[in-house]
Scaffold this motif. Sequence first.
Motif, PDB file in Angstrom:
ATOM      1  N   ALA A 120      42.391  20.580  61.295  1.00 18.72           N
ATOM      2  CA  ALA A 120      43.483  20.985  60.396  1.00 18.72           C
ATOM      3  C   ALA A 120      43.681  19.953  59.295  1.00 18.72           C
ATOM      4  CB  ALA A 120      44.774  21.175  61.193  1.00 18.72           C
ATOM      5  N   GLN A 121      43.636  18.667  59.697  1.00 17.06           N
ATOM      6  CA  GLN A 121      43.795  17.618  58.694  1.00 17.06           C
ATOM      7  C   GLN A 121      42.666  17.666  57.665  1.00 17.06           C
ATOM      8  OE1 GLN A 121      44.021  14.071  61.052  1.00 17.06           O
ATOM      9  NE2 GLN A 121      46.231  14.292  61.486  1.00 17.06           N
ATOM     10  N   THR A 122      41.443  17.975  58.176  1.00 18.83           N
ATOM     11  CA  THR A 122      40.302  18.095  57.269  1.00 18.83           C
ATOM     12  C   THR A 122      40.513  19.242  56.279  1.00 18.83           C
ATOM     13  OG1 THR A 122      38.800  17.223  58.967  1.00 18.83           O
ATOM     14  CG2 THR A 122      37.812  18.450  57.123  1.00 18.83           C
ATOM     15  N   LYS A 123      40.999  20.406  56.814  1.00 14.90           N
ATOM     16  CA  LYS A 123      41.250  21.569  55.947  1.00 14.90           C
ATOM     17  C   LYS A 123      42.342  21.258  54.929  1.00 14.90           C
ATOM     18  CE  LYS A 123      38.285  24.429  57.722  1.00 14.90           C
ATOM     19  NZ  LYS A 123      37.124  24.881  56.918  1.00 14.90           N
ATOM     20  N   VAL A 124      43.396  20.553  55.370  1.00 13.50           N
ATOM     21  CA  VAL A 124      44.467  20.185  54.439  1.00 13.50           C
ATOM     22  C   VAL A 124      43.923  19.290  53.325  1.00 13.50           C
ATOM     23  CG1 VAL A 124      46.594  18.855  54.199  1.00 13.50           C
ATOM     24  CG2 VAL A 124      46.339  20.475  56.084  1.00 13.50           C
ATOM     25  N   ALA A 125      43.074  18.327  53.742  1.00 16.65           N
ATOM     26  CA  ALA A 125      42.481  17.434  52.748  1.00 16.65           C
ATOM     27  C   ALA A 125      41.614  18.224  51.767  1.00 16.65           C
ATOM     28  CB  ALA A 125      41.666  16.354  53.437  1.00 16.65           C
ATOM     29  N   GLU A 126      40.820  19.188  52.315  1.00 13.11           N
ATOM     30  CA  GLU A 126      39.978  19.998  51.447  1.00 13.11           C
ATOM     31  C   GLU A 126      40.830  20.843  50.500  1.00 13.11           C
ATOM     32  OE1 GLU A 126      37.570  22.243  54.085  1.00 13.11           O
ATOM     33  OE2 GLU A 126      36.209  20.593  54.573  1.00 13.11           O
ATOM     34  N   ALA A 127      41.935  21.417  51.042  1.00 13.51           N
ATOM     35  CA  ALA A 127      42.818  22.236  50.196  1.00 13.51           C
ATOM     36  C   ALA A 127      43.436  21.403  49.088  1.00 13.51           C
ATOM     37  CB  ALA A 127      43.920  22.875  51.052  1.00 13.51           C
ATOM     38  N   LYS A 128      43.895  20.174  49.464  1.00 11.36           N
ATOM     39  CA  LYS A 128      44.462  19.289  48.436  1.00 11.36           C
ATOM     40  C   LYS A 128      43.429  18.986  47.357  1.00 11.36           C
ATOM     41  CE  LYS A 128      47.976  16.965  51.253  1.00 11.36           C
ATOM     42  NZ  LYS A 128      48.437  15.684  51.799  1.00 11.36           N
ATOM     43  N   SER A 129      42.186  18.751  47.796  1.00 13.17           N
ATOM     44  CA  SER A 129      41.131  18.469  46.840  1.00 13.17           C
ATOM     45  C   SER A 129      40.882  19.675  45.934  1.00 13.17           C
ATOM     46  CB  SER A 129      39.843  18.086  47.584  1.00 13.17           C
ATOM     47  OG  SER A 129      38.785  17.891  46.674  1.00 13.17           O
ATOM     48  N   ALA A 130      40.891  20.904  46.554  1.00 14.49           N
ATOM     49  CA  ALA A 130      40.675  22.123  45.768  1.00 14.49           C
ATOM     50  C   ALA A 130      41.804  22.326  44.760  1.00 14.49           C
ATOM     51  CB  ALA A 130      40.572  23.338  46.685  1.00 14.49           C
ATOM     52  N   VAL A 131      43.051  22.061  45.225  1.00 15.76           N
ATOM     53  CA  VAL A 131      44.194  22.198  44.307  1.00 15.76           C
ATOM     54  C   VAL A 131      44.064  21.224  43.148  1.00 15.76           C
ATOM     55  CG1 VAL A 131      46.685  21.846  44.077  1.00 15.76           C
ATOM     56  CG2 VAL A 131      45.777  23.136  46.017  1.00 15.76           C
ATOM     57  N   ALA A 132      43.650  19.980  43.489  1.00 17.50           N
ATOM     58  CA  ALA A 132      43.483  18.978  42.441  1.00 17.50           C
ATOM     59  C   ALA A 132      42.404  19.416  41.448  1.00 17.50           C
ATOM     60  CB  ALA A 132      43.130  17.625  43.056  1.00 17.50           C
ATOM     61  N   ASP A 133      41.274  19.955  42.000  1.00 14.27           N
ATOM     62  CA  ASP A 133      40.201  20.430  41.124  1.00 14.27           C
ATOM     63  C   ASP A 133      40.686  21.586  40.236  1.00 14.27           C
ATOM     64  OD1 ASP A 133      38.576  18.556  42.264  1.00 14.27           O
ATOM     65  OD2 ASP A 133      37.581  19.949  43.638  1.00 14.27           O
TER      66      ASP A 133
END
Length: 372
Positions: free
Chosen positions: A80-93
């Motif tokens: 879940a933490q990995t997915k949250v990190a990926e989502a944050k990265s996607a939002v930033a992108d």
Amino acid sequence: MDYIEVSAKTIADAVAKGTEQLKADGKVVTDTKVLEQPSSGFLGIGRRDALVRLYFEEAPLTEKVAFAAEKAAADMQEAAQTKVAEAKSAVADASEFVQEKVADAKSTAVEVAEAAQQKFNEVAEVAQQKAGEVSGLAQQKFGEVKEQAAELAEKAQQHLGEAADAAQAKITNAKAQAKDVAVDVKDTVADKLADAKETAEDAATTVAAAVKPQREPVSKEEQMEIANKGKQFLQDMFSKMGLSVQIEKMMTAEKITFQIHGEELGILIGKHGQTLDAIQYLTNLVANKEVAGHCHIVVDVENYRSRREETLVNLAKRLASKVKRNRQKISLEPMSAFERKIIHLTLQNEVHIVTDSEGEEPYRHVVIAYKR
């Protein structure tokens, strides 16, 4: 008894590390033994980790299940933490992408605005140049017309003087005849007044003929020649102005009408049709020059004259109603003789309304007043 040996900076860290390793394998610690104590050495030299031996055995089934559930929960939390990190990265992108697109849109808008301003400046410059050319042409033609008008005025003045002398002579003769007649004064005076009125009408006719020279009616061939010269003059003028137009020609026995069609022809009309009147005036001069007869030419742009006449009729009626309500006269803006005539004719039979023209050209205007 089975065991493993684990090293770490401290004994507690070594025990915890080994316990976690055994737990992952489904084992439980049964005993611990410190083999080496940790040492920091002197100034970092000679430092060594703690070394412990952990004795273990198979864990009971319940503990294995608990261990598995705990591990699954930890794995899920890590995922879940990995997915949250990926989502944050996607939002930033995505945010960075949107900002780039907004910046590109702003840059494009600025470029479009600059191009539009440049095109506007170019069109304005061309329009200014064309207006100057038309003004120069009109000034030249105005000078020629002014000279011709001066000659006609001089001749008209001469004829007017002769007609006035003739009228005065006839009036003097009528008065002499009236004095000579002594019988039946009432009938004689009536007869002489009738003679004087007829004499005055004849004099007025003579004056009118002197002021406005009579022109011979034109033949069909002459009318066609006038129409062709007028159309050619308009085509040459519009070509020099850089205007693309279509000229529709209509002919009757009394007049020739040129209807101009095209886009953005407001420059040919001017304020209240002043430019259009000037073009029509010049066209009549050029087309009727060197022709024995005369045929009136009307130049119109997209039926402007009929629309202008309708506007003036509505304006006259509206202002007449206002004069009736307020009992106060209203002065209209300066107009051409043709437009003033439209106002007069519209209101000539209006009850309690009288119209008059005041002022000198080019400021002559119509006044609408209340009449009891």
